[in-house]
Design a protein around this motif. Structure first.
Motif, PDB file in Angstrom:
ATOM      1  N   ASP A 242      34.324  44.549  31.987  1.00 31.99           N
ATOM      2  CA  ASP A 242      35.000  43.252  31.977  1.00 31.99           C
ATOM      3  C   ASP A 242      36.090  43.159  33.040  1.00 31.99           C
ATOM      4  N   THR A 243      36.726  44.283  33.372  1.00 34.97           N
ATOM      5  CA  THR A 243      37.722  44.290  34.444  1.00 34.97           C
ATOM      6  C   THR A 243      37.055  43.914  35.766  1.00 34.97           C
ATOM      7  N   LYS A 244      35.906  44.519  36.053  1.00 30.27           N
ATOM      8  CA  LYS A 244      35.173  44.193  37.282  1.00 30.27           C
ATOM      9  C   LYS A 244      34.709  42.737  37.264  1.00 30.27           C
ATOM     10  N   LEU A 245      34.223  42.287  36.121  1.00 28.48           N
ATOM     11  CA  LEU A 245      33.768  40.903  35.996  1.00 28.48           C
ATOM     12  C   LEU A 245      34.922  39.935  36.227  1.00 28.48           C
TER      13      LEU A 245
ATOM     14  N   GLU B 136      47.702  48.873  33.061  1.00 26.67           N
ATOM     15  CA  GLU B 136      46.887  49.877  32.383  1.00 26.67           C
ATOM     16  C   GLU B 136      46.458  49.381  30.997  1.00 26.67           C
ATOM     17  N   SER B 137      47.367  48.763  30.259  1.00 23.34           N
ATOM     18  CA  SER B 137      47.019  48.194  28.955  1.00 23.34           C
ATOM     19  C   SER B 137      45.956  47.118  29.104  1.00 23.34           C
ATOM     20  N   PHE B 138      46.107  46.308  30.120  1.00 18.40           N
ATOM     21  CA  PHE B 138      45.156  45.236  30.423  1.00 18.40           C
ATOM     22  C   PHE B 138      43.771  45.829  30.684  1.00 18.40           C
ATOM     23  N   ASN B 139      43.721  46.876  31.518  1.00 21.27           N
ATOM     24  CA  ASN B 139      42.446  47.514  31.854  1.00 21.27           C
ATOM     25  C   ASN B 139      41.816  48.195  30.647  1.00 21.27           C
TER      26      ASN B 139
ATOM     27  N   ILE C 242      37.941  35.988  39.463  1.00 24.24           N
ATOM     28  CA  ILE C 242      39.204  35.617  40.128  1.00 24.24           C
ATOM     29  C   ILE C 242      38.982  35.479  41.631  1.00 24.24           C
ATOM     30  N   ASP C 243      38.236  36.407  42.231  1.00 30.07           N
ATOM     31  CA  ASP C 243      37.949  36.327  43.668  1.00 30.07           C
ATOM     32  C   ASP C 243      37.196  35.045  44.013  1.00 30.07           C
TER      33      ASP C 243
END
Length: 149
Positions: free
Chosen positions: A124-127, A114-117, A132-133
């Protein structure tokens, strides 16, 4: 050709993340690898879990998983039971003590996630997930193209 040293940066970030998670989980006497295994088994407690399932889930080798499971059995967090389906295999399940540790491990992991998100934000989370994918897919392709000696 410009050398951005992206692989080095990925390794450094990965190591830092592992150290942060180890530090948080060590408050409960676990390393991050152990916490991940307990969490996985807890989230899948309605299924029969074998060592191969853990190897596949985390894409780690059998010897590494054996070491983690051995340690968790010694700490009385996991049990190995003979499979009712295949006598050559051992089913892996949580003890009551292991279930309590798994819940704590999930809480810690969720807090860090959660802190990361929050730090990254939705865009940026989606990016990052997309990047990573792509990296993961590329590595899988490279590994499958390796010549067997």
């Amino acid at each position: 050709m410009k050398n951005n040293r992206l692989i080095k940066e990925l390794f450094i970030s990965s190591n830092k993340l592992k150290r942060l998670l180890d530090k948080r989980h060590l408050e409960n006497g676990l390393y991050v690898g152990q916490a991940r295994v307990l969490s996985y088994i807890y989230r899948n407690k309605d299924k029969i879990i074998y060592q191969k399932d853990i190897e596949k889930e985390f894409q780690i080798r059998g010897g590494s998983v054996t070491g983690i499971i051995d340690g968790l059995v010694l700490q009385n967090y996991l049990l190995r039971n003979e499979s009712k389906i295949d006598k050559r295999k051992k089913e892996i399940s949580l003890t009551n003590k292991g279930e309590m540790q798994a819940i704590k491990a999930l809480e810690i992991t969720n807090e860090v996630e959660e802190s990361f998100n929050i730090m990254l934000g939705d865009k940026d989370t989606k990016l990052l997930k997309n990047v990573i994918d792509k990296i993961d897919k590329w590595i899988d392709e490279e590994e499958s193209n390796e010549k067997i000696i």
